[in-house]
Motif scaffolding. Structure first.
Motif, PDB file in Angstrom:
ATOM      1  N   ASN A  62      -0.957  -8.545  -7.938  1.00 46.65           N
ATOM      2  CA  ASN A  62      -1.563  -8.061  -6.693  1.00 46.65           C
ATOM      3  C   ASN A  62      -1.934  -6.595  -6.886  1.00 46.65           C
ATOM      4  OD1 ASN A  62      -1.394 -10.438  -5.311  1.00 46.65           O
ATOM      5  ND2 ASN A  62       0.550  -9.955  -4.324  1.00 46.65           N
TER       6      ASN A  62
ATOM      7  N   THR B 290      -8.094  -2.131   0.303  1.00 38.54           N
ATOM      8  CA  THR B 290      -7.889  -3.558   0.481  1.00 38.54           C
ATOM      9  C   THR B 290      -7.037  -4.087  -0.657  1.00 38.54           C
ATOM     10  OG1 THR B 290      -9.967  -3.983  -0.680  1.00 38.54           O
ATOM     11  CG2 THR B 290     -10.055  -3.886   1.723  1.00 38.54           C
ATOM     12  N   ARG B 291      -6.588  -5.302  -0.499  1.00 39.75           N
ATOM     13  CA  ARG B 291      -5.780  -5.940  -1.529  1.00 39.75           C
ATOM     14  C   ARG B 291      -6.583  -7.018  -2.227  1.00 39.75           C
ATOM     15  NH1 ARG B 291      -1.755  -5.641   2.642  1.00 39.75           N
ATOM     16  NH2 ARG B 291      -0.040  -4.260   2.106  1.00 39.75           N
TER      17      ARG B 291
ATOM     18  N   LEU C 216       0.856  -1.194   0.000  1.00 39.84           N
ATOM     19  CA  LEU C 216       0.000   0.000   0.000  1.00 39.84           C
ATOM     20  C   LEU C 216       0.882   1.230   0.000  1.00 39.84           C
ATOM     21  CD1 LEU C 216      -2.804  -0.951   2.509  1.00 39.84           C
ATOM     22  CD2 LEU C 216      -2.941  -0.859   0.016  1.00 39.84           C
TER      23      LEU C 216
ATOM     24  N   ARG D 123      -4.433  -3.008  -5.523  1.00 41.51           N
ATOM     25  CA  ARG D 123      -5.116  -2.289  -4.464  1.00 41.51           C
ATOM     26  C   ARG D 123      -6.532  -1.973  -4.931  1.00 41.51           C
ATOM     27  NH1 ARG D 123       0.036  -0.278  -4.732  1.00 41.51           N
ATOM     28  NH2 ARG D 123      -0.617   1.307  -6.215  1.00 41.51           N
TER      29      ARG D 123
ATOM     30  N   ARG E 249      -6.294  -9.797  -6.044  1.00 37.34           N
ATOM     31  CA  ARG E 249      -5.433 -10.377  -7.083  1.00 37.34           C
ATOM     32  C   ARG E 249      -6.248 -10.583  -8.343  1.00 37.34           C
ATOM     33  NH1 ARG E 249      -1.762 -15.462  -5.623  1.00 37.34           N
ATOM     34  NH2 ARG E 249      -0.846 -13.782  -4.373  1.00 37.34           N
TER      35      ARG E 249
END
Length: 546
Positions: free
Chosen positions: A490, A473-474, A369, A492, A476
């Motif tokens: 990956n 949040t993350r 982040l 954000r 994929r």
């Protein structure tokens, strides 16, 4: 002579050895068949794909509640009895003070008469006590007269004794008479005090009886049930001839809605979503009575009292709306949708792409982040950084706060000065990064606030509160490569509307070239043994990496 032939001895294999050899052959054949099948299936894997789009995005919270008047009054009774007359019905419009019903008042009328008689008797006792006071005063006056006469006689006797006209015994007798008269005066005065006290006691008794009479009259008046407000009768819980009992609590007779043009929906908000609800947010809702129609309102109040039902904690959010035509009626079930956040001109990825998992495909490096691209840090990030969140918030400041040219220039300078400080956060340990970011952000917010006028500061505080509800949040995503093989990134993620999710890309993010507008992302797999993890069913948003 005959010849004898001897055959060579051949060893005989045991039965168990033959079975073992057969099983081995079968296992080898099965393994070869599985390998061949997997090779064919792998060649048959197909990907369902979607596109990364750019546009507006709205995050919302869904809830349900009931339509109710903003103000409704429950009309009860404080006395018990039988309903003698009933003057209103459902949907009748009433005015304040209008008679609604009458309880049989015969018992209460007799109580008033009895209380009135007690008052009259108490007043007669007062008159008697006052007469006793007059008599006691007369006794005091007589005793004082006798005392004065006794003193004159005693003085005359003393003079005569001095001249030896009478004996000393006569003077002693007159002196005794003076003392006796003095005690008589004191006794008369004490009797007068008693009479005065009796008058006051009788007057207090009158006040007590009058209070009882007033209470009886109040109870008699309460047999007439009147409307406390102007409104409409939306509920009538009694019938003529019914007996109502007011013992521990007042029974409900009517419910009067004060105004059916301004109404509200009391929506139950889950505790996980209540942090995103704020006063003034727009809210839309539908009711089953008018399918296909949507009604608009806004959050007027978020009540802090928690409701715990079966270990599920909810809070009540009050959605106020106008009902000029009176179509919406109290008690209707409303399905509420509160818009908690909205973004314009952002990249958005299908939520299905965030639920795909392909075994063996990993991103080159995780994407941390970035403080400078986080919407939470947007107020302290320079507008020239290229981040969509930063640029949008800077533009909102200029637009919604109506900054003049000098203020805009100073804000841009604050943003520009903050950029190196945020870049230095990457050199700090992860444990210290959050606190350092918060210190920088607080400093920048304070500097911006110093440039604003009081009305601008108020709106700036509202924007800060709105921004605090946003979280990063993350996730994929998988993108088909030039060779047809998937590649993982990956990413954000910001807000979601349940179908698409905001894709946040920093200005220097390595995936920015691959995840741009119009890029293809994998949303599912079909055919073959792909080795992928089955996608989980969609809920209210994407499956995150946390």
């Amino acid at each position: 002579m005959s010849a004898v032939f001897v055959l060579p001895t051949i060893p005989v294999m045991k039965k168990s050895h033959l079975i073992g050899a057969g099983v081995s052959v079968l296992l080898l054949a099965a393994a070869a068949l599985w390998w061949w099948t997997q090779r064919d299936n792998a060649a048959d894997v197909q990907y369902r794909t979607g596109k990364i789009e750019r546009g507006a995005l709205q995050a919302a919270v869904s809830a349900s509640g009931a339509v109710s008047p903003v103000t409704q009054v429950t009309v009860g009774t404080q006395v018990s009895g039988q309903i003698k007359d009933l003057y209103v019905d459902f949907n009748d419009e009433v005015k304040a003070g209008q008679l609604l019903a009458v309880i049989d008042a015969e018992t209460f009328e007799y109580r008033v008469r009895s209380a009135q008689a007690d008052v009259d008797a108490a007043r007669a006792v007062v008159l008697t006590a006052q007469a006793n006071v007059v008599a006691a005063r007369a006794q005091v006056s007589r005793a004082q007269t006798d005392l004065a006469e006794a003193r004159r006689t005693h003085e005359r006797n003393l003079m005569l004794v001095n001249r030896q006209f009478i004996a000393q015994s006569e003077a002693d007798k007159s002196n005794a008479l003076v003392n006796t008269s003095l005690e008589s005066v004191k006794a008369a005065e004490a009797q007068l005090g008693v009479a005065d006290a009796q008058v006051k006691s009788a007057q207090a008794s009158v006040s007590q009886r009058e209070a009882t009479l007033a209470q009886a009259r109040v109870d008699l008046a309460r047999t007439r049930i009147t409307s406390p407000v102007n409104g409409i009768v939306i509920k009538r819980a009694i019938e003529k001839g019914q007996t109502v009992a007011a013992s521990l609590q007042s029974p409900e007779l009517f419910i009067i809605a004060r105004n059916l043009r301004d109404m509200q929906v009391e929506a139950s908000i889950d505790e996980a979503d209540v942090g995103r609800i704020r006063t003034g947010q727009k809210a839309g809702f539908t009711v089953d009575a008018f399918p296909g129609q949507s009604f608009e309102g806004q959050i007027g109040q978020v009540r802090k009292a928690a409701l715990n039902v079966s270990n599920v904690v909810t809070y009540v959010a009050v959605v106020t709306f106008s009902n000029p035509d009176g179509r919406l009626l109290p008690g209707m079930t409303a399905n509420v949708r509160v818009i908690t956040d909205q973004r314009q001109d952002v990249l958005k990825v299908p939520n299905a792409a965030l639920r795909v998992r392909i075994s063996g495909v990993e991103p080159a490096a995780p994407a941390p982040l970035d403080a400078a691209s986080s919407p939470a840090a947007a107020p302290a990030a320079p507008a020239s950084g290229g981040s969509g969140a930063m640029t949008e918030f800077r533009n909102r400041l200029v637009r919604e706060l109506q900054l003049d040219a000098a203020q805009t220039e100073k804000v841009d300078a604050i943003y520009a000065a903050a950029r190196p400080r945020f870049m230095q956060l990457r050199e700090l340990p992860e444990a210290e990064r959050a606190k350092a970011r918060e210190r920088i952000t607080a400093d920048i917010r304070a500097r911006i606030a110093e440039l604003l006028t009081p009305p601008q500061k108020k709106r700036y505080a509202e924007l800060q509160a709105e921004l605090a509800g946003r979280t990063i949040t993350r996730g994929r995503v998988f993108v088909p490569g030039p060779d047809g093989k998937p590649r993982a990134f990956n990413v954000r993620l910001g807000i979601t509307d349940g179908t698409h999710t905001e894709l946040i890309l920093g200005p220097n993010a390595p995936e920015a070239a691959d995840l741009k507008e119009g890029a293809t992302v994998i949303t599912g797999l079909t055919g073959g043994a792909s080795g992928s993890t089955p996608a989980r069913p969609a809920t209210t948003g994407p499956r995150m990496m946390f």
